[in-house]
Design a protein around this motif. Structure first.
Motif, PDB file in Angstrom:
ATOM      1  N   ALA A 128       7.215   2.740  -4.614  1.00 36.75           N
ATOM      2  CA  ALA A 128       5.998   2.334  -3.873  1.00 36.75           C
ATOM      3  C   ALA A 128       4.870   3.313  -4.158  1.00 36.75           C
ATOM      4  O   ALA A 128       3.710   2.917  -4.322  1.00 36.75           O
ATOM      5  CB  ALA A 128       6.296   2.272  -2.382  1.00 36.75           C
ATOM      6  N   THR A 129       5.215   4.589  -4.244  1.00 35.46           N
ATOM      7  CA  THR A 129       4.191   5.602  -4.529  1.00 35.46           C
ATOM      8  C   THR A 129       3.743   5.535  -5.979  1.00 35.46           C
ATOM      9  O   THR A 129       2.540   5.467  -6.267  1.00 35.46           O
ATOM     10  CB  THR A 129       4.765   7.020  -4.261  1.00 35.46           C
ATOM     11  N   GLN A 130       4.742   5.562  -6.884  1.00 36.85           N
ATOM     12  CA  GLN A 130       4.411   5.680  -8.308  1.00 36.85           C
ATOM     13  C   GLN A 130       3.729   4.424  -8.871  1.00 36.85           C
ATOM     14  O   GLN A 130       2.731   4.523  -9.571  1.00 36.85           O
ATOM     15  CB  GLN A 130       5.694   5.983  -9.116  1.00 36.85           C
ATOM     16  N   GLN A 131       4.308   3.269  -8.595  1.00 38.69           N
ATOM     17  CA  GLN A 131       3.798   2.053  -9.240  1.00 38.69           C
ATOM     18  C   GLN A 131       2.548   1.514  -8.552  1.00 38.69           C
ATOM     19  O   GLN A 131       1.599   1.130  -9.225  1.00 38.69           O
ATOM     20  CB  GLN A 131       4.890   0.969  -9.264  1.00 38.69           C
ATOM     21  N   PHE A 132       2.582   1.510  -7.216  1.00 39.42           N
ATOM     22  CA  PHE A 132       1.480   0.828  -6.519  1.00 39.42           C
ATOM     23  C   PHE A 132       0.404   1.787  -6.041  1.00 39.42           C
ATOM     24  O   PHE A 132      -0.784   1.571  -6.290  1.00 39.42           O
ATOM     25  CB  PHE A 132       2.045  -0.008  -5.373  1.00 39.42           C
ATOM     26  N   PHE A 133       0.822   2.858  -5.341  1.00 42.03           N
ATOM     27  CA  PHE A 133      -0.178   3.798  -4.833  1.00 42.03           C
ATOM     28  C   PHE A 133      -0.870   4.530  -5.986  1.00 42.03           C
ATOM     29  O   PHE A 133      -2.084   4.727  -5.952  1.00 42.03           O
ATOM     30  CB  PHE A 133       0.504   4.791  -3.881  1.00 42.03           C
ATOM     31  N   LYS A 134      -0.091   4.895  -7.013  1.00 42.21           N
ATOM     32  CA  LYS A 134      -0.677   5.667  -8.120  1.00 42.21           C
ATOM     33  C   LYS A 134      -1.178   4.769  -9.263  1.00 42.21           C
ATOM     34  O   LYS A 134      -2.379   4.649  -9.482  1.00 42.21           O
ATOM     35  CB  LYS A 134       0.353   6.674  -8.657  1.00 42.21           C
ATOM     36  N   SER A 135      -0.248   4.112  -9.977  1.00 49.02           N
ATOM     37  CA  SER A 135      -0.626   3.384 -11.207  1.00 49.02           C
ATOM     38  C   SER A 135      -1.581   2.233 -10.955  1.00 49.02           C
ATOM     39  O   SER A 135      -2.638   2.122 -11.596  1.00 49.02           O
ATOM     40  CB  SER A 135       0.618   2.839 -11.897  1.00 49.02           C
ATOM     41  N   ALA A 136      -1.208   1.352 -10.046  1.00 52.55           N
ATOM     42  CA  ALA A 136      -2.040   0.159  -9.829  1.00 52.55           C
ATOM     43  C   ALA A 136      -3.415   0.547  -9.293  1.00 52.55           C
ATOM     44  O   ALA A 136      -4.424  -0.061  -9.658  1.00 52.55           O
ATOM     45  CB  ALA A 136      -1.346  -0.797  -8.875  1.00 52.55           C
ATOM     46  N   ASN A 137      -3.454   1.566  -8.432  1.00 51.43           N
ATOM     47  CA  ASN A 137      -4.739   1.979  -7.861  1.00 51.43           C
ATOM     48  C   ASN A 137      -5.627   2.712  -8.867  1.00 51.43           C
ATOM     49  O   ASN A 137      -6.819   2.863  -8.637  1.00 51.43           O
ATOM     50  CB  ASN A 137      -4.525   2.873  -6.644  1.00 51.43           C
ATOM     51  N   THR A 138      -5.063   3.202  -9.942  1.00 53.97           N
ATOM     52  CA  THR A 138      -5.899   3.877 -10.952  1.00 53.97           C
ATOM     53  C   THR A 138      -6.109   2.959 -12.160  1.00 53.97           C
ATOM     54  O   THR A 138      -7.231   2.549 -12.445  1.00 53.97           O
ATOM     55  CB  THR A 138      -5.261   5.211 -11.411  1.00 53.97           C
ATOM     56  N   HIS A 156       5.730  -9.220  -4.044  1.00 59.33           N
ATOM     57  CA  HIS A 156       4.809  -9.229  -2.905  1.00 59.33           C
ATOM     58  C   HIS A 156       3.850  -8.034  -2.988  1.00 59.33           C
ATOM     59  O   HIS A 156       2.635  -8.161  -2.805  1.00 59.33           O
ATOM     60  CB  HIS A 156       5.608  -9.205  -1.600  1.00 59.33           C
ATOM     61  N   ALA A 157       4.420  -6.870  -3.308  1.00 60.89           N
ATOM     62  CA  ALA A 157       3.593  -5.663  -3.431  1.00 60.89           C
ATOM     63  C   ALA A 157       2.614  -5.805  -4.606  1.00 60.89           C
ATOM     64  O   ALA A 157       1.451  -5.396  -4.507  1.00 60.89           O
ATOM     65  CB  ALA A 157       4.485  -4.440  -3.622  1.00 60.89           C
ATOM     66  N   ALA A 158       3.118  -6.415  -5.707  1.00 64.00           N
ATOM     67  CA  ALA A 158       2.243  -6.614  -6.876  1.00 64.00           C
ATOM     68  C   ALA A 158       1.092  -7.555  -6.525  1.00 64.00           C
ATOM     69  O   ALA A 158      -0.053  -7.346  -6.943  1.00 64.00           O
ATOM     70  CB  ALA A 158       3.055  -7.189  -8.036  1.00 64.00           C
ATOM     71  N   TRP A 159       1.378  -8.581  -5.739  1.00 64.99           N
ATOM     72  CA  TRP A 159       0.337  -9.520  -5.284  1.00 64.99           C
ATOM     73  C   TRP A 159      -0.725  -8.788  -4.478  1.00 64.99           C
ATOM     74  O   TRP A 159      -1.930  -8.963  -4.691  1.00 64.99           O
ATOM     75  CB  TRP A 159       0.982 -10.645  -4.474  1.00 64.99           C
ATOM     76  N   HIS A 160      -0.270  -7.927  -3.551  1.00 68.72           N
ATOM     77  CA  HIS A 160      -1.231  -7.200  -2.703  1.00 68.72           C
ATOM     78  C   HIS A 160      -2.074  -6.249  -3.559  1.00 68.72           C
ATOM     79  O   HIS A 160      -3.298  -6.153  -3.382  1.00 68.72           O
ATOM     80  CB  HIS A 160      -0.492  -6.424  -1.614  1.00 68.72           C
ATOM     81  N   SER A 161      -1.400  -5.580  -4.475  1.00 69.03           N
ATOM     82  CA  SER A 161      -2.100  -4.639  -5.348  1.00 69.03           C
ATOM     83  C   SER A 161      -3.123  -5.365  -6.227  1.00 69.03           C
ATOM     84  O   SER A 161      -4.238  -4.876  -6.440  1.00 69.03           O
ATOM     85  CB  SER A 161      -1.056  -3.933  -6.213  1.00 69.03           C
ATOM     86  N   THR A 162      -2.726  -6.548  -6.704  1.00 66.96           N
ATOM     87  CA  THR A 162      -3.632  -7.368  -7.519  1.00 66.96           C
ATOM     88  C   THR A 162      -4.855  -7.781  -6.710  1.00 66.96           C
ATOM     89  O   THR A 162      -5.997  -7.718  -7.192  1.00 66.96           O
ATOM     90  CB  THR A 162      -2.891  -8.622  -8.028  1.00 66.96           C
ATOM     91  N   ASP A 165       1.437   3.727   2.696  1.00 66.67           N
ATOM     92  CA  ASP A 165       1.831   3.184   4.013  1.00 66.67           C
ATOM     93  C   ASP A 165       1.747   1.659   4.046  1.00 66.67           C
ATOM     94  O   ASP A 165       2.307   1.022   4.939  1.00 66.67           O
ATOM     95  CB  ASP A 165       0.940   3.768   5.120  1.00 66.67           C
ATOM     96  N   VAL A 166       1.038   1.060   3.082  1.00 67.40           N
ATOM     97  CA  VAL A 166       1.000  -0.400   2.973  1.00 67.40           C
ATOM     98  C   VAL A 166       2.163  -0.886   2.101  1.00 67.40           C
ATOM     99  O   VAL A 166       2.854  -1.841   2.452  1.00 67.40           O
ATOM    100  CB  VAL A 166      -0.350  -0.869   2.366  1.00 67.40           C
ATOM    101  N   TYR A 167       2.368  -0.199   0.987  1.00 63.67           N
ATOM    102  CA  TYR A 167       3.349  -0.693   0.003  1.00 63.67           C
ATOM    103  C   TYR A 167       4.801  -0.415   0.393  1.00 63.67           C
ATOM    104  O   TYR A 167       5.680  -1.222   0.113  1.00 63.67           O
ATOM    105  CB  TYR A 167       3.060  -0.112  -1.384  1.00 63.67           C
ATOM    106  N   TRP A 168       5.033   0.751   1.016  1.00 63.47           N
ATOM    107  CA  TRP A 168       6.427   1.064   1.336  1.00 63.47           C
ATOM    108  C   TRP A 168       7.027   0.040   2.312  1.00 63.47           C
ATOM    109  O   TRP A 168       8.120  -0.492   2.052  1.00 63.47           O
ATOM    110  CB  TRP A 168       6.575   2.515   1.832  1.00 63.47           C
ATOM    111  N   PRO A 169       6.338  -0.325   3.404  1.00 59.60           N
ATOM    112  CA  PRO A 169       6.916  -1.356   4.287  1.00 59.60           C
ATOM    113  C   PRO A 169       7.172  -2.680   3.552  1.00 59.60           C
ATOM    114  O   PRO A 169       8.131  -3.371   3.855  1.00 59.60           O
ATOM    115  CB  PRO A 169       5.869  -1.525   5.381  1.00 59.60           C
ATOM    116  N   ILE A 170       6.295  -3.012   2.585  1.00 56.39           N
ATOM    117  CA  ILE A 170       6.514  -4.264   1.825  1.00 56.39           C
ATOM    118  C   ILE A 170       7.811  -4.152   1.022  1.00 56.39           C
ATOM    119  O   ILE A 170       8.679  -5.034   1.067  1.00 56.39           O
ATOM    120  CB  ILE A 170       5.322  -4.568   0.881  1.00 56.39           C
TER     121      ILE A 170
END
Lengths: 301, 268
Positions: free
Chosen positions: B72-82, B164-170, B225-230
């Motif tokens: 959740a941290t590496q893929q969504f919080f870090k990579s997707a957000n950058t 689901h997390a990928a959808w939110h990140s997108t 805190d958004v991605y980990w619960p997902i």
């Protein structure tokens, strides 16, 4: 009414301002099928803005534009479907190959004029298999012209089609425009090449500071010029030995010599030919000479 | 034709974006066994260095739940957000300002096609190019998970939750894309658009890292805190959609409408 007399473009009262600067002021134009209307004027006169307003690329503040019976300001998409347009600035996707750029440019139109396209492909030396970024300025312009004339539409608006073209390319362009006219197309062409327009256009509209010059004023200058000698001297002599009563008027480096009553134009010409000159003409004035007279300051009667 | 042209212009940037995300993900997954081998001590040490409560909380989830929380941290919080946001900004600036700068907008606008269709065709293709790298990279997580020893994976990932997390990140990246499009319709230069959106993103990141005012940052919508619960399966898709994501979607629609209104009356 024959098809060739059908009015394709009708513009009245076209006005446009950018902020406090008025670029077009009450411009009116008409182009019939099978005719070429030339639009000339110095840089900044409003030619490109005028052409852009016709296609809804720039929004006119006032006026009416009818293209093939369609209100172009109210329904720009429908009017553009009847108009082939060549932008003044070379407007091509450089990453595309020539054929892709051509296909993309014409893909929005319902029909293509195959004969015109074949003419272009046969006469224009445009390497369609190469990327546009490798083209010379002339090749880019020829490709842009192909995109503008290939659609089977009643009106073609060409903004400086001869820009960047060499003499042979300009010759091909002239043949193309003549072919389009023969096919009954209406053409509105802006250009700085007066000699080309002079031989091509059925009528010419002059734009000055966003306003069309009154045709009566153009006619008056043309008639006045035809009555005298126009000369550009290599070095302007301090005193000219001319037949008595000859009126000399200068506009820029052009000297206009109007003979007095009872003196022939040929007599003035013979007198002035003795001086070294770059250009000397009598008889009907060329478009270039009318242009110079209008933009450098009207000659007085 | 406009959609196809836009696709051809942006597809390599999309591939590059995917490759960067994949390299970052691969490195992160391969590094996990080293962290997991000495997890509690490492996390305790990192917590000492962590500047904010939210980072301490993030590290705690790694300790409590292992691999899935780390992802959740590496893929969504870090990579997707950058990478996701950078991709959205890069392709978004070219949409209008780029065409204008290259003098190709005149050709496009002079075709018999409405400005609505031009903008819409560009938008959906660019949104697709933003989404594909995130979804594609996320889809490889279960494969990469198999490359590491099962003993290091306390809580594995679930493919449905990953999507689901990928959808939110997108959705978050597309919001940035639409904001860029909106600016692109107002500002003539591509570099100036990129600069303006860069300033906005930097301010948002700055706000996010200040504990007391971080609720004012847009990145609160796309943090750990958004991605980990997902990923933990604690978020119901539709409840979350109608509770939070619909507002992101509404913001996208609003920004797109502003971009269109501006583009519709834009003089060349």
């Amino acid at each position: 009414m024959t098809d060739h007399a059908r009015q394709v473009l009708h513009v009245t009262g076209l006005s446009k301002s950018f902020g406090t600067s008025c670029v077009l002021d009450d411009v009116s134009l008409e182009v019939d099928a099978g005719t070429v209307l030339g639009l000339v004027g110095p840089n900044g006169a409003g030619k490109t803005t005028c052409l852009r307003c016709l296609l809804g690329l720039t929004f006119a503040d006032a006026g009416r534009v009818q293209i093939d019976g369609i209100d172009a300001l109210a329904d720009p998409v429908a009017s553009r479907r009847r108009t082939g347009y060549l932008p003044g600035e070379t407007s091509l996707y450089k990453h595309m190959r020539g054929q892709e750029a051509l296909d993309f440019g014409v893909s929005f139109y319902p029909d293509l004029d195959r004969e015109v396209l074949d003419f272009c492909l046969g006469h224009f030396s445009v390497p369609l298999d190469r990327k546009v970024e490798t083209y010379s300025a002339g090749q880019k312009q020829m490709l842009a012209i192909m995109i503008a004339v290939a659609p089977d539409v009643p009106l073609h608006v060409l903004d400086e089609p001869d820009k960047g073209l060499d003499a042979s390319m300009r010759h091909d362009l002239r043949r193309l425009i003549e072919a389009l006219r023969r096919r009954g197309k209406a053409l509105l062409v802006s250009s700085h090449h007066m000699a080309e327009l002079d031989s091509l256009a059925d009528e010419v509209v002059f734009l000055l500071d966003g306003k069309t010059v009154d045709p009566a004023r153009v006619r008056g200058q043309r008639e006045l010029l035809a009555r005298g000698v126009r000369v550009v001297f290599r070095d302007r002599p301090a005193d000219l030995d001319l037949p008595p009563g000859t009126v000399s008027t200068e506009r820029g480096d052009v000297c206009f010599l109007e003979p007095a009553a009872g003196v022939t134009v040929d007599a003035v010409r013979a007198a002035v030919e003795r001086y070294p000159h770059r250009r000397l003409s009598t008889g009907p004035a060329s478009l270039q000479e009318v242009y110079e007279a209008l933009y450098l300051g009207d000659l007085a009667r | 034709m406009i959609a196809r042209k836009t696709w051809r212009e942006t597809r390599w940037m999309m591939v590059a974006s995917f490759l960067i995300m994949e390299v970052l993900l691969f490195a992160a997954v391969m590094f996990w066994p080293k962290i997991a081998a000495d997890l509690e001590q490492r996390i305790a040490f990192m917590k000492l260095l962590a500047p904010g409560e939210f980072i301490k909380r993030l590290l705690s989830t790694w300790g409590d739940h292992g691999f899935a929380a780390y992802i959740a941290t590496q893929q969504f919080f870090k990579s997707a957000n950058t990478v996701g946001i950078a991709t959205a900004v890069l392709i978004g600036t070219g949409a209008i300002a780029g065409e204008r700068e290259n003098s190709t907008l005149e050709l496009l606008l002079s075709r018999p096609v409405s400005r609505l269709r031009i903008l819409w065709s560009k938008t959906w293709v660019l949104a697709l190019c933003t989404a594909i790298p995130i979804f594609a990279s996320t889809a490889t997580i279960p494969l990469l998970e198999h490359c590491i020893d099962a003993e290091y994976i306390k809580t594995g990932t679930n493919f449905g939750y990953l999507m689901h997390a990928a959808w939110h990140s997108t959705l978050f990246s597309v919001a940035v894309l639409v904001a860029t499009l909106c600016l692109s319709s107002f500002i003539k230069s591509q570099v100036q658009v990129a600069f303006a959106i860069g300033v906005i993103v930097i301010i948002q990141v700055g706000l996010y890292f200040i504990q007391v005012i971080r609720n004012g940052s847009a990145f609160m919508l796309s943090d750990h805190d958004v991605y980990w619960p997902i990923l933990a399966g604690n978020v119901h898709f539709w409840r979350f959609f109608f509770g939070q994501e619909i507002w992101i979607l509404a913001a996208c629609c609003l920004l797109w409408a502003v971009a269109y209104l501006r583009f519709r009356r834009m003089d060349l």
